[in-house]
Design a protein around this motif. Structure first.
Motif, mmCIF file in Angstrom:
data_model
loop_
_atom_site.group_PDB
_atom_site.id
_atom_site.type_symbol
_atom_site.label_atom_id
_atom_site.label_comp_id
_atom_site.label_asym_id
_atom_site.label_seq_id
_atom_site.Cartn_x
_atom_site.Cartn_y
_atom_site.Cartn_z
ATOM 1 N N THR A 1 -14.947 -0.091 6.463
ATOM 2 C CA THR A 1 -13.753 0.059 7.726
ATOM 3 C C THR A 1 -12.906 -0.565 7.284
ATOM 4 N N GLU A 2 -12.683 -1.211 6.404
ATOM 5 C CA GLU A 2 -10.986 -1.923 5.597
ATOM 6 C C GLU A 2 -10.492 -1.113 4.897
ATOM 7 N N ASN A 3 -10.971 -0.292 4.465
ATOM 8 C CA ASN A 3 -10.161 0.819 4.280
ATOM 9 C C ASN A 3 -10.251 2.150 4.741
ATOM 10 N N ILE A 4 -10.269 2.324 5.690
ATOM 11 C CA ILE A 4 -10.430 3.090 6.430
ATOM 12 C C ILE A 4 -8.892 2.609 7.467
ATOM 13 N N ALA A 5 -9.363 1.259 7.696
ATOM 14 C CA ALA A 5 -7.616 0.793 8.436
ATOM 15 C C ALA A 5 -6.679 0.396 7.507
ATOM 16 N N MET A 6 -6.664 0.440 6.515
ATOM 17 C CA MET A 6 -5.686 0.564 5.267
ATOM 18 C C MET A 6 -4.789 1.926 6.095
ATOM 19 N N PHE A 7 -5.614 3.262 5.951
ATOM 20 C CA PHE A 7 -4.751 4.562 5.984
ATOM 21 C C PHE A 7 -4.721 4.869 7.413
ATOM 22 N N LYS A 8 -5.300 4.327 8.249
ATOM 23 C CA LYS A 8 -5.514 4.958 9.560
ATOM 24 C C LYS A 8 -4.357 5.459 10.404
ATOM 25 N N ASP A 9 -3.158 4.291 10.372
ATOM 26 C CA ASP A 9 -1.790 4.516 11.428
ATOM 27 C C ASP A 9 -1.260 5.702 10.592
ATOM 28 N N LEU B 1 1.248 -0.912 -0.006
ATOM 29 C CA LEU B 1 -0.252 0.190 -0.349
ATOM 30 C C LEU B 1 0.816 1.290 0.146
ATOM 31 N N LEU B 2 0.949 1.920 -1.043
ATOM 32 C CA LEU B 2 1.181 3.109 -1.345
ATOM 33 C C LEU B 2 0.073 4.650 -0.825
ATOM 34 N N SER B 3 0.911 5.451 0.529
ATOM 35 C CA SER B 3 -0.024 6.384 1.490
ATOM 36 C C SER B 3 -1.026 6.651 -0.302
ATOM 37 N N GLY B 4 -0.731 7.088 -0.839
ATOM 38 C CA GLY B 4 -1.433 7.830 -1.820
ATOM 39 C C GLY B 4 -2.488 7.070 -2.363
ATOM 40 N N ALA B 5 -2.370 5.907 -2.261
ATOM 41 C CA ALA B 5 -3.503 4.966 -3.064
ATOM 42 C C ALA B 5 -5.159 5.235 -3.043
ATOM 43 N N LEU B 6 -5.191 5.000 -3.537
ATOM 44 C CA LEU B 6 -7.228 5.146 -3.695
ATOM 45 C C LEU B 6 -7.478 3.890 -2.622
ATOM 46 N N ALA B 7 -9.317 4.217 -2.414
ATOM 47 C CA ALA B 7 -9.766 3.378 -1.482
ATOM 48 C C ALA B 7 -10.145 2.037 -2.317
ATOM 49 N N GLN B 8 -9.134 0.973 -2.359
ATOM 50 C CA GLN B 8 -9.659 -0.501 -2.773
ATOM 51 C C GLN B 8 -11.685 -0.614 -3.088
ATOM 52 N N SER B 9 -11.804 -0.853 -4.045
ATOM 53 C CA SER B 9 -13.516 -0.710 -4.268
ATOM 54 C C SER B 9 -14.145 -2.481 -3.234
ATOM 55 N N SER B 10 -13.136 -3.192 -4.294
ATOM 56 C CA SER B 10 -13.434 -4.051 -3.597
ATOM 57 C C SER B 10 -13.897 -4.365 -2.219
#
Length: 134
Positions: free
Chosen positions: A26-34, A13-22
């Motif tokens: 909650t999973e999308n937010i978890a990717m970016f939370k930290d 995951l790159l910090s600038g990546a867009l949300a994964q539609s699949s």
């Protein structure tokens, strides 16, 4: 403490990546939370203040919300709402009809200032704000 707990970031995951539609919201937010907690220096105290109605915490929460919503791909460079992306991501956990109502009611509430782009937009509907700020 749970709020600041480490979240496993999906490999590659790159910090600038867009949300994964699949993935779910909650999973999308978890990717970016930290990433967003680090980038904005958000503290558990900021979250507690905000949840208790203390307006002094709006700036750090706003910065965090801006970070999350930008990484979810909710806004264009000109800060306009990408309604298709918002609908796709939010409707994984919020009924599509509610997402459409939210967009109709709140799409024009987007701010212009850094750390305020998405806060008023999200505050327009507290149920959506709670999902984003978790």
């Amino acid at each position: 403490m749970k709020f600041l707990a480490a979240v496993v970031v999906i490999s590659g995951l790159l910090s600038g990546a867009l949300a994964q539609s699949s993935l779910s919201l909650t999973e999308n937010i978890a990717m970016f939370k930290d990433i967003c907690i680090r980038e904005t220096n958000l503290t558990a105290e900021d979250l507690q203040k905000f949840n208790s109605g203390d307006q002094s915490a709006e700036k750090p929460i706003g910065c965090y919300a801006d970070c999350i919503t930008q990484k979810l791909g909710f806004f264009g460079q000109d800060h306009t709402v990408d309604q298709k992306q918002v609908t796709e991501v939010l409707s994984t956990e919020i009924p599509r009809e509610h997402v459409q109502e939210f967009l109709q009611k709140c799409a024009d509430k987007v701010g212009k200032e850094p750390c305020g782009i998405s806060l008023n937009w999200l505050k327009c509907d507290a149920s959506v704000l709670k999902k984003i700020i978790q």
